[in-house]
Design a protein around this motif. Structure first.
Motif, PDB file in Angstrom:
ATOM      1  N   MET A  18      21.206 157.441 101.785  1.00 23.24           N
ATOM      2  CA  MET A  18      20.742 156.221 101.027  1.00 23.24           C
ATOM      3  C   MET A  18      19.548 156.917  99.980  1.00 23.24           C
ATOM      4  O   MET A  18      18.950 157.703 100.443  1.00 23.24           O
ATOM      5  CB  MET A  18      20.098 155.272 101.786  1.00 23.24           C
ATOM      6  CG  MET A  18      20.801 154.360 102.858  1.00 23.24           C
ATOM      7  SD  MET A  18      22.331 153.682 101.722  1.00 23.24           S
ATOM      8  CE  MET A  18      21.276 152.677 100.632  1.00 23.24           C
ATOM      9  N   ASN A  19      19.630 156.365  98.752  1.00 21.61           N
ATOM     10  CA  ASN A  19      18.810 156.828  97.689  1.00 21.61           C
ATOM     11  C   ASN A  19      19.148 158.005  96.981  1.00 21.61           C
ATOM     12  O   ASN A  19      18.384 158.913  96.415  1.00 21.61           O
ATOM     13  CB  ASN A  19      17.283 156.738  97.924  1.00 21.61           C
ATOM     14  CG  ASN A  19      16.979 155.123  98.239  1.00 21.61           C
ATOM     15  OD1 ASN A  19      17.403 154.168  97.693  1.00 21.61           O
ATOM     16  ND2 ASN A  19      16.457 155.149  99.576  1.00 21.61           N
ATOM     17  N   SER A  20      20.538 158.900  97.504  1.00 19.51           N
ATOM     18  CA  SER A  20      20.752 159.990  97.042  1.00 19.51           C
ATOM     19  C   SER A  20      21.493 159.884  95.475  1.00 19.51           C
ATOM     20  O   SER A  20      22.026 158.619  95.395  1.00 19.51           O
ATOM     21  CB  SER A  20      21.887 160.576  97.927  1.00 19.51           C
ATOM     22  OG  SER A  20      21.536 161.072  99.097  1.00 19.51           O
ATOM     23  N   ARG A  21      21.192 160.547  94.650  1.00 15.92           N
ATOM     24  CA  ARG A  21      21.523 160.522  93.157  1.00 15.92           C
ATOM     25  C   ARG A  21      23.038 161.479  93.265  1.00 15.92           C
ATOM     26  O   ARG A  21      22.602 162.783  93.671  1.00 15.92           O
ATOM     27  CB  ARG A  21      20.703 160.934  92.248  1.00 15.92           C
ATOM     28  CG  ARG A  21      21.211 160.633  90.701  1.00 15.92           C
ATOM     29  CD  ARG A  21      20.212 160.960  89.985  1.00 15.92           C
ATOM     30  NE  ARG A  21      19.283 161.878  89.703  1.00 15.92           N
ATOM     31  CZ  ARG A  21      18.188 161.821  90.305  1.00 15.92           C
ATOM     32  NH1 ARG A  21      17.561 160.753  90.269  1.00 15.92           N
ATOM     33  NH2 ARG A  21      17.177 163.002  90.331  1.00 15.92           N
ATOM     34  N   VAL A  22      24.027 161.298  93.271  1.00 20.18           N
ATOM     35  CA  VAL A  22      25.202 161.795  93.415  1.00 20.18           C
ATOM     36  C   VAL A  22      25.985 161.876  91.868  1.00 20.18           C
ATOM     37  O   VAL A  22      26.530 161.099  91.434  1.00 20.18           O
ATOM     38  CB  VAL A  22      26.192 161.048  94.424  1.00 20.18           C
ATOM     39  CG1 VAL A  22      27.342 161.745  95.054  1.00 20.18           C
ATOM     40  CG2 VAL A  22      25.477 160.430  95.734  1.00 20.18           C
ATOM     41  N   GLU A  23      26.477 163.108  92.062  1.00 19.46           N
ATOM     42  CA  GLU A  23      27.368 163.660  90.700  1.00 19.46           C
ATOM     43  C   GLU A  23      28.810 163.453  91.360  1.00 19.46           C
ATOM     44  O   GLU A  23      29.087 164.376  92.308  1.00 19.46           O
ATOM     45  CB  GLU A  23      27.096 164.860  90.260  1.00 19.46           C
ATOM     46  CG  GLU A  23      27.790 165.240  88.877  1.00 19.46           C
ATOM     47  CD  GLU A  23      27.461 166.500  88.577  1.00 19.46           C
ATOM     48  OE1 GLU A  23      28.330 167.254  87.830  1.00 19.46           O
ATOM     49  OE2 GLU A  23      26.393 167.125  88.589  1.00 19.46           O
ATOM     50  N   LEU A  24      29.523 162.580  90.753  1.00 21.25           N
ATOM     51  CA  LEU A  24      31.066 162.313  91.132  1.00 21.25           C
ATOM     52  C   LEU A  24      31.957 162.971  90.022  1.00 21.25           C
ATOM     53  O   LEU A  24      31.624 163.096  88.775  1.00 21.25           O
ATOM     54  CB  LEU A  24      31.275 161.053  91.396  1.00 21.25           C
ATOM     55  CG  LEU A  24      30.460 160.405  92.427  1.00 21.25           C
ATOM     56  CD1 LEU A  24      30.744 159.083  92.652  1.00 21.25           C
ATOM     57  CD2 LEU A  24      30.789 160.956  93.713  1.00 21.25           C
ATOM     58  N   GLU A  25      33.076 163.452  90.489  1.00 22.88           N
ATOM     59  CA  GLU A  25      34.314 163.981  89.658  1.00 22.88           C
ATOM     60  C   GLU A  25      35.546 163.180  89.810  1.00 22.88           C
ATOM     61  O   GLU A  25      35.939 162.888  91.224  1.00 22.88           O
ATOM     62  CB  GLU A  25      34.499 165.630  89.789  1.00 22.88           C
ATOM     63  CG  GLU A  25      35.335 166.072  88.946  1.00 22.88           C
ATOM     64  CD  GLU A  25      35.699 167.562  89.255  1.00 22.88           C
ATOM     65  OE1 GLU A  25      34.854 168.587  88.590  1.00 22.88           O
ATOM     66  OE2 GLU A  25      36.533 167.822  90.294  1.00 22.88           O
ATOM     67  N   ASP A  26      35.951 162.550  88.585  1.00 22.28           N
ATOM     68  CA  ASP A  26      37.365 162.023  88.568  1.00 22.28           C
ATOM     69  C   ASP A  26      38.457 162.862  89.193  1.00 22.28           C
ATOM     70  O   ASP A  26      38.484 163.951  88.174  1.00 22.28           O
ATOM     71  CB  ASP A  26      37.453 161.293  87.396  1.00 22.28           C
ATOM     72  CG  ASP A  26      38.731 160.473  87.494  1.00 22.28           C
ATOM     73  OD1 ASP A  26      39.737 160.790  88.146  1.00 22.28           O
ATOM     74  OD2 ASP A  26      38.733 159.207  86.871  1.00 22.28           O
ATOM     75  N   PRO A  27      39.122 162.835  90.184  1.00 23.86           N
ATOM     76  CA  PRO A  27      40.073 163.856  90.383  1.00 23.86           C
ATOM     77  C   PRO A  27      41.323 163.986  89.334  1.00 23.86           C
ATOM     78  O   PRO A  27      41.971 164.937  89.357  1.00 23.86           O
ATOM     79  CB  PRO A  27      40.509 163.698  91.840  1.00 23.86           C
ATOM     80  CG  PRO A  27      40.258 162.083  92.004  1.00 23.86           C
ATOM     81  CD  PRO A  27      38.850 162.028  91.076  1.00 23.86           C
TER      82      PRO A  27
END
Length: 145
Positions: free
Chosen positions: A65-74
């Motif tokens: 919780m409260n993590s800042r997450v970098e996501l990548e669209d596959p």
């Protein structure tokens, strides 16, 4: 017809504090909405079968919780950043996504490199790879955040 929302059930690891707070949140949602909240039911099931660790023992690649997450669209490699938050703090237009949303629930307890998937209440399937954690409270020594 009742709308549903879901996320894939991967092996999850949660901190003790996240587990306790989210268990209370899911229970409250189920109590106030009855059994008509499929995401709260799915979250409760996920909480029941997650590995629980002390906040100090949380791996730095774990989405908490409260993590800042970098996501990548596959599908196209495009990257975007969101912060996993509690419903009261959610501002999707600003990248602050509730754990009680399909996207947010899919991220909880995931690890860097993992592909997460979800289905919205409208039936739209989505997925993203957890590319990096830009911030994790536990890694920053913030064990009560």
């Amino acid at each position: 017809m009742q709308a549903t929302a879901s996320f894939t059930r991967l092996e999850r690891t949660l901190t003790q504090l996240d587990h306790a707070r989210l268990h209370k949140l899911a229970a409250h949602a189920l109590q106030t909405r009855g059994a008509t909240d499929p995401l709260a039911q799915a979250l409760e099931e996920m909480l029941d079968c997650s590995e629980i660790v002390a906040p100090q023992d949380a791996s730095p690649d774990l989405v908490t919780m409260n993590s800042r997450v970098e996501l990548e669209d596959p599908s196209n490699g495009e990257r975007y950043t969101i912060t996993l938050c509690y419903p009261r703090d959610a501002k999707p237009s600003e990248g602050e996504v509730s754990v009680m949303s399909p996207v947010g629930a899919s991220l909880l307890g995931a690890r860097v490199g993992q592909l997460v998937e979800w289905t919205t209440p409208a039936g739209v399937h989505g997925s993203a790879r957890v590319a990096a954690l830009q911030f994790q409270p536990e890694a920053a020594g913030e064990y009560l955040r």
